[in-house]
Write a protein that holds these residues in place. Sequence first.
Motif, short mmCIF file in Angstrom:
data_model
loop_
_atom_site.label_atom_id
_atom_site.label_comp_id
_atom_site.label_asym_id
_atom_site.label_seq_id
_atom_site.Cartn_x
_atom_site.Cartn_y
_atom_site.Cartn_z
N PRO A 58 168.62 103.98 4.32
CA PRO A 58 168.05 103.61 5.62
C PRO A 58 168.81 104.30 6.75
O PRO A 58 170.04 104.36 6.73
CB PRO A 58 168.25 102.09 5.67
N ILE A 59 168.07 104.81 7.73
CA ILE A 59 168.68 105.45 8.90
C ILE A 59 168.10 104.78 10.15
O ILE A 59 166.96 105.08 10.54
CB ILE A 59 168.42 106.96 8.93
N PRO A 60 168.83 103.85 10.79
CA PRO A 60 168.32 103.23 12.01
C PRO A 60 168.53 104.14 13.22
O PRO A 60 169.56 104.81 13.34
CB PRO A 60 169.18 101.96 12.13
N PHE A 61 167.53 104.19 14.09
CA PHE A 61 167.64 104.92 15.35
C PHE A 61 167.69 103.87 16.47
O PHE A 61 166.76 103.06 16.61
CB PHE A 61 166.45 105.85 15.54
N LYS A 62 168.77 103.91 17.25
CA LYS A 62 168.99 102.88 18.27
C LYS A 62 169.21 103.50 19.63
O LYS A 62 169.70 104.63 19.74
CB LYS A 62 170.20 102.01 17.89
N VAL A 63 168.86 102.75 20.66
CA VAL A 63 169.13 103.13 22.04
C VAL A 63 170.29 102.26 22.52
O VAL A 63 170.19 101.03 22.50
CB VAL A 63 167.90 102.94 22.93
N PRO A 64 171.40 102.85 22.94
CA PRO A 64 172.55 102.02 23.38
C PRO A 64 172.25 101.29 24.68
O PRO A 64 171.94 101.92 25.70
CB PRO A 64 173.68 103.05 23.54
N ARG A 65 172.32 99.99 24.66
CA ARG A 65 172.15 99.14 25.84
C ARG A 65 173.23 98.05 25.81
O ARG A 65 173.53 97.52 24.74
CB ARG A 65 170.77 98.48 25.86
N LYS A 66 173.80 97.74 26.95
CA LYS A 66 174.86 96.73 27.00
C LYS A 66 174.30 95.32 26.99
O LYS A 66 174.93 94.40 26.48
CB LYS A 66 175.71 96.95 28.24
N SER A 67 173.14 95.13 27.57
CA SER A 67 172.57 93.79 27.65
C SER A 67 172.09 93.32 26.29
O SER A 67 171.62 94.12 25.47
CB SER A 67 171.40 93.79 28.64
N ASP A 68 172.22 92.02 26.03
CA ASP A 68 171.69 91.45 24.79
C ASP A 68 170.33 90.81 25.00
O ASP A 68 169.83 90.11 24.13
CB ASP A 68 172.67 90.44 24.20
N GLN A 69 169.71 91.04 26.14
CA GLN A 69 168.38 90.52 26.41
C GLN A 69 167.34 91.46 25.80
O GLN A 69 167.61 92.64 25.53
CB GLN A 69 168.16 90.40 27.93
N PHE A 70 166.14 90.94 25.60
CA PHE A 70 165.06 91.75 25.07
C PHE A 70 164.72 92.87 26.04
O PHE A 70 164.51 92.64 27.23
CB PHE A 70 163.83 90.88 24.82
N GLN A 71 164.68 94.10 25.52
CA GLN A 71 164.43 95.27 26.35
C GLN A 71 162.94 95.62 26.31
O GLN A 71 162.48 96.40 25.47
CB GLN A 71 165.27 96.45 25.86
N ALA A 72 162.20 95.03 27.22
CA ALA A 72 160.74 95.17 27.20
C ALA A 72 160.30 96.61 27.41
O ALA A 72 159.25 97.02 26.91
CB ALA A 72 160.12 94.28 28.26
N ASP A 73 161.10 97.40 28.13
CA ASP A 73 160.70 98.78 28.37
C ASP A 73 160.80 99.64 27.11
O ASP A 73 160.11 100.65 26.98
CB ASP A 73 161.55 99.39 29.49
N LEU A 74 161.67 99.25 26.17
CA LEU A 74 161.80 99.99 24.92
C LEU A 74 160.78 99.57 23.88
O LEU A 74 160.47 100.35 22.97
CB LEU A 74 163.21 99.79 24.32
N PHE A 75 160.28 98.34 24.01
CA PHE A 75 159.42 97.79 22.96
C PHE A 75 158.11 97.28 23.56
O PHE A 75 157.95 96.08 23.81
CB PHE A 75 160.13 96.66 22.22
N PRO A 76 157.16 98.18 23.82
CA PRO A 76 155.83 97.71 24.24
C PRO A 76 155.14 96.99 23.09
O PRO A 76 155.61 96.99 21.96
CB PRO A 76 155.11 99.01 24.60
N GLU A 77 154.03 96.35 23.41
CA GLU A 77 153.29 95.66 22.35
C GLU A 77 152.87 96.65 21.28
O GLU A 77 152.55 97.80 21.56
CB GLU A 77 152.06 94.96 22.94
N THR A 78 152.90 96.19 20.04
CA THR A 78 152.69 97.07 18.89
C THR A 78 151.67 96.45 17.94
O THR A 78 151.47 95.23 17.95
CB THR A 78 154.03 97.32 18.17
N PRO A 79 150.99 97.24 17.11
CA PRO A 79 150.04 96.66 16.15
C PRO A 79 150.70 95.63 15.25
O PRO A 79 151.79 95.85 14.72
CB PRO A 79 149.56 97.88 15.36
N GLY A 80 150.03 94.48 15.08
CA GLY A 80 150.55 93.40 14.27
C GLY A 80 149.95 93.38 12.89
O GLY A 80 149.38 94.38 12.41
#
Length: 459
Positions: free
Chosen positions: A343-365
């Motif tokens: 497994p290779i995770p790709f992450k965006v470094p953010r200091k906040s532990d809150q949900f980052q809505a700009d990184l995660f738009p709504e996605t197919p369920g």
Amino acid sequence: MSKFVRASKYRHAYGSNTKKDQCYDSLKISRNAWDTNLVKANPLFISVNLEAGGGGAFAVIPHATVGKLDNIPVFNGHSAAVLDTDFNPFNDHIIASAAEDCKVMVWKIPEGGLTENVSTPLITFGQHGRKVGHVLFHPTADNVLASASADFTIKLWDISKGAEKIELTGHGEIIQSITWNYDGSLLATACKDKKIRVYDVRTNKVVQETNGHQGVKGSRVVWMGNSGKLTSTGFSRSSDRQVFVWDTANLAEPIKQENIDTASGMLMPYFDGDTNILFLAGKGDGNIRYYEWADDEKGLYYLSEYKSADPQRGLGFLPKRALNVAECEVARAYKVHTTMVEPIPFKVPRKSDQFQADLFPETPGAEPSLTADEFFAGKTAPPKLISLEHGFQPIAIKEFVTSAPAPAPEQGIRTPQNEREYHEAYNHLRRENEELKNSLASKEARIRQLEAQLSGLKV
């Protein structure tokens, strides 16, 4: 391809290695030469094509089952090498497989994963005339499966009824890649005849066709989310690796055309429609390049590159709804090594532990927009989207019901165990082949005789 880096929230996204004890190790991964990713992933499992003596097999492994995996249970109902698998996007415990034995099979995965080998599928489709190289579930309609074969056809199946519904024709060579558009109304293909075709699947019409990459090696194509555009990868006449971007409103010429390098491995593309990130991983390379697509003059903007000294034989990606959003994981790839899947995770470094809505738009369920009957009746609907704000939410196990007759177990088939038995089996198959050829020649002569008699009657 432009190396200019514009302002982007994914500018610093990075991929990271996984320790070996957290990988899926000691696997006998298939050595088949067919161009496939070898691995697929859903929120609960990964599937891996395996090397199997005397038949075909693939493993379905729970995400938590890591480390050395000697003698793991497998699905082994195919009589020849498994070439491709795909998980049902609306039922995490259903998977389809395609193999060199000309069959497509649909399997049920027990809760928690396999505890013993399974050789009898839920459904077997044997209508293809040659080996089946690709299977792909529909993105919005439940229980709709596409399969592409070396007989130059694509068949669409309703697995809830165990029935073939549509056959797409028009290819003159091997189909090398298939991809659904955002709502599943169109299917794009890359073919060995160096053409890219876009089908209206319910009318079996090629609505767009163009000349693709002109190199002699393989080509692939993926739909770019909801943008109405396609990305294709292949080779030029001088064997440069290329990436083209096409506007499906007019496929006369690519709107973006770039040469990447002169390496020999096929580029495996994956496009994340939520983030507009294109991942390019070369077979035999250790690197995974990723770019951001913008609908402007430059088009593709280089973001970064995951580098590794270990070459990859295949690559699969986890559905977005299963990512670890608490750690700003925007993608997770599964890289196939010689005997291991990493497994290779790709992450965006953010200091906040809150949900980052700009990184995660709504996605197919995991809920379909259409039934199979509605889709084949002509209805079209976009995917149903979900928010990832509360992290991964496993769906309840769905009972799969099909009206297809249960496949009868094959009788009297035994895998040879030693050199003498292999020799006997070879001689038996050679005699059987000669008998079939003689029978076919006799029938062809009889057909010509009857055609001559029919022609005489008409006169």
